[in-house]
Design a protein around this motif. Structure first.
Motif, short mmCIF file in Angstrom:
data_model
loop_
_atom_site.label_atom_id
_atom_site.label_comp_id
_atom_site.label_asym_id
_atom_site.label_seq_id
_atom_site.Cartn_x
_atom_site.Cartn_y
_atom_site.Cartn_z
N SER A 146 -4.76 -2.58 -2.60
CA SER A 146 -4.90 -1.32 -1.95
C SER A 146 -6.08 -1.72 -1.18
CB SER A 146 -5.28 -0.26 -3.06
OG SER A 146 -5.73 0.91 -2.46
N ASN A 199 -7.53 1.24 0.22
CA ASN A 199 -7.99 2.38 0.12
C ASN A 199 -8.78 2.62 -1.24
OD1 ASN A 199 -6.96 3.17 2.68
ND2 ASN A 199 -5.25 3.74 1.68
N LYS A 200 -8.86 1.69 -1.93
CA LYS A 200 -9.25 1.80 -3.24
C LYS A 200 -10.04 0.52 -3.85
CE LYS A 200 -5.65 4.83 -4.86
NZ LYS A 200 -4.68 4.71 -3.63
N ARG A 201 -11.22 0.62 -4.60
CA ARG A 201 -11.74 -0.54 -5.09
C ARG A 201 -11.72 -0.40 -6.71
NH1 ARG A 201 -17.10 -1.21 -6.91
NH2 ARG A 201 -17.96 -3.12 -6.69
N ARG A 245 -14.47 8.53 -8.55
CA ARG A 245 -14.11 7.51 -9.47
C ARG A 245 -13.57 7.74 -10.59
NH1 ARG A 245 -19.07 3.34 -11.66
NH2 ARG A 245 -17.55 1.72 -12.18
N PHE A 272 -4.18 9.76 -5.63
CA PHE A 272 -4.12 8.47 -5.68
C PHE A 272 -2.97 7.95 -5.02
CE2 PHE A 272 -6.96 8.88 -9.41
CZ PHE A 272 -7.48 7.66 -9.56
N GLU A 306 0.86 -1.27 0.03
CA GLU A 306 -0.07 -0.02 -0.17
C GLU A 306 0.76 1.30 -0.02
OE1 GLU A 306 -2.92 0.08 -0.51
OE2 GLU A 306 -3.57 2.22 -0.14
N GLU A 329 -11.86 3.48 -7.68
CA GLU A 329 -12.84 4.21 -6.73
C GLU A 329 -11.97 4.39 -5.45
OE1 GLU A 329 -16.87 2.39 -6.31
OE2 GLU A 329 -16.68 1.68 -8.14
N GLY A 330 -12.22 5.67 -5.03
CA GLY A 330 -11.22 6.06 -3.71
C GLY A 330 -12.30 6.78 -2.77
N HIS A 331 -12.05 7.71 -2.18
CA HIS A 331 -12.53 8.68 -1.23
C HIS A 331 -13.50 9.79 -1.87
CE1 HIS A 331 -11.04 6.34 2.24
NE2 HIS A 331 -9.70 6.78 1.62
#
Length: 294
Positions: free
Chosen positions: A68, A70-72, A146, A28, A12, A141-143
């Protein structure tokens, strides 16, 4: 047996020691870069290009497994495998640093580069692969955001001429060109034949050249082979590592007590300074999966 312990890092935090990292950080986690600069770890240490493909049913926004927290990651299109990655990498290499909108790819040349026989079935396989790569869309996708990207922007497939005009997506091409040794990587992948798991592990070692540590359950998920029985996967993984060792692509590997795998890469190379500690499962899950093989 491994004589000295490897220094492990959390993938990470990959950007902290990647060759193209710098001081500033964007959303990112890619320091000093714009949002569309991709990390090769997303493509090589994930289930996006699976070690094998059981079916080709088209999907939409299907998650694929990455490291990761934090990301999808998602993809839409037909599932991809290591043959698709071979085709994509060879097209990227053929394009070089050219800024032209597309590179003319002779299928016979591509087939030769892949080490395959120039047969009708292989030529059709090339066309099918290019179509999959062009249709695939990747979502990150993150906080609160997208980001959508592709692998191939456009591909003109001329089956009669046995050639294609292929425009590799600049996000992917840029990520690959920022790492050195693409020609060597392609030659080594060709020598592994049709062994998808060996190629997938070789890709991990391109990202983490000094080696990595992982439990087999994590490798099973990341390589897209979660459909396999745990014992069968471990056996196939050992065989794949034996093949890498025979071809001097790893120094050695060892399975420690508790079932954790340690793989030592070619640590004597100039850029082999990055090791990885790969884990997707909790200790309780790991103990349960290990017990199934006892």
């Amino acid at each position: 047996m491994l004589n000295t312990p490897l220094h492990y890092h959390d993938p990470e935090d990959f950007a902290a020691f990647d060759p193209f990292a710098s001081v500033n950080t964007d959303l990112f986690g890619s320091p000093g870069s714009s949002f569309n600069v991709q990390k090769p770890i997303r493509y090589f240490v994930s289930s996006l290009f699976a070690a094998c493909t059981k079916q080709r049913d088209r999907v939409r926004d299907a998650p694929f497994i990455g490291l990761s927290r934090n990301k999808r990651y998602t993809y839409s299109g037909e599932p991809l495998d290591q043959f698709d990655l071979d085709v994509l990498l060879h097209c990227t290499a053929a394009a070089g640093s050219s800024r032209r909108r597309g590179t003319w790819i002779e299928h016979t040349t591509l087939i030769k580069s892949l080490g395959k026989r120039n047969e009708a079935s292989t030529r059709q396989r090339i066309c099918d692969s290019l179509a999959r790569l062009q249709e695939c869309t990747i979502g990150i996708e993150g906080h609160g955001y997208r980001y959508m990207t592709r692998l191939v922007n456009r591909a003109l497939l001329d089956e009669d001429a046995c050639a294609s005009l292929v425009e590799i997506n600049s996000d992917f091409a840029g990520a690959i060109r920022l790492r050195r040794g693409l020609d060597l990587m392609l030659n080594e992948r060709r020598s592994l034949g049709a062994d998808g798991l060996s190629k997938w592990l070789h890709g991990v070692l391109w990202i983490l050249p000094a080696g990595f540590s992982s439990d087999f359950a994590t490798l099973c998920e990341l390589s897209g082979m979660s459909h396999m029985n745990a014992c069968d996967f471990e056996k196939q993984c050992r065989e794949a590592l034996d093949l890498l060792a025979e071809n001097s692509m790893i120094t050695q590997y060892d399975v420690r007590q508790g079932g954790r795998l340690l793989v030592e890469g070619r640590g004597n190379t100039a850029h082999a300074k990055v090791c990885g500690f790969l884990s997707l499962v909790h200790d309780s899950d790991r103990e349960k999966r290990t017990a199934e093989c006892d």
